[in-house]
Design an enzyme around this catalytic site. Structure first.
Site, PDB file in Angstrom:
ATOM      1  CG  ASP A  19      -1.952  -0.940   1.151  1.00  0.00           C
ATOM      2  OD1 ASP A  19      -1.840  -1.966   0.435  1.00  0.00           O
ATOM      3  OD2 ASP A  19      -3.259  -0.803   1.853  1.00  0.00           O
ATOM      4  CE  LYS A 105      -4.271  -3.869   1.101  1.00  0.00           C
ATOM      5  NZ  LYS A 105      -4.913  -2.883   1.872  1.00  0.00           N
ATOM      6  CB  CYS A 144      -2.105  -2.478   5.179  1.00  0.00           C
ATOM      7  SG  CYS A 144      -3.719  -1.923   4.975  1.00  0.00           S
TER       8      CYS A 144
END
Ligand code: ZN
Length: 198
Positions: A19, A105, A144
């Protein structure tokens, strides 16, 4: 004699950049403090993996505009990483190789996913590629990265956590340190770039 603790990159290794997206960098809608610091740090690892033709994966939040994690929908966060917006793009300075595999995602309104393994084919792709050991860094340590590392360990991958290439959101003071401790307790080994054999 004496230098056996250096980590030798080898077949079966893969790098996962979690990310590293504009909205998580300073100036973004969900900025992680010092989030931009992971970019040059990850680039060193990316170069090392590239030099050995080892696989690279990059996860990203890829949300619809009405995603359930957004405050307007009763969620926790401001809108961030809406699919196909600038905020969802990878950081401009991140040197992802052309062959990097992108894992999107939390792409539907009703499901959120902190982990790169949640609702994706990441595990299947890794296994298909013969990957057994993961080098994981990115954003954010306490969300994450933490959840991706948890799932990687639960799926029996060896995990090396890139301690110099992660940063925490820190909603509560100490969240980053607690996440780091949990990942190590679960079996991740925290390393720094200098730990790699040259
Ligand atoms: Zn998100």
């Amino acid at each position: 004699m004496g230098s056996s603790s250096f980590i030798q990159l080898q077949a079966g290794d893969a790098l996962i950049a979690v990310d590293v997206q504009n909205d998580f960098l300073p100036g973004g809608s969900l900025a992680v403090p010092e989030g931009d610091a992971v970019v040059p740090a990850l680039n060193r690892y990316l170069a090392a993996f590239g030099a050995r033709a080892l696989p690279v994966f990059a996860t990203r939040d890829w949300h619809p505009a009405n995603h359930c994690s957004f405050k307007a929908q009763g969620g926790t966060w401001p809108p961030h990483c809406v699919a196909a917006t600038r905020g969802a793009e990878f950081a401009g300075g991140l040197a992802l190789p052309p062959a990097a595999v992108i894992i999107s995602k939390a792409t539907t309104p009703e499901t959120d996913a902190y982990s790169g393994f949640a609702g994706t084919d990441l595990a299947a792709r890794l296994r298909a590629g013969g990957v057994t050991r993961l080098f994981i860094g990115g954003l954010a340590t306490d969300y994450c990265v933490l959840n991706t590392v948890r799932d990687a360990l639960a799926a029996d991958f060896d995990v090396l956590l890139l301690a110099d290439a992660i940063r925490a959101v820190g909603v509560n003071p100490g969240d980053g340190a607690r996440a780091l401790g949990e990942m190590q307790q679960l079996g991740a080994r925290a390393i720094r770039y200098e730990d790699l054999a040259s």
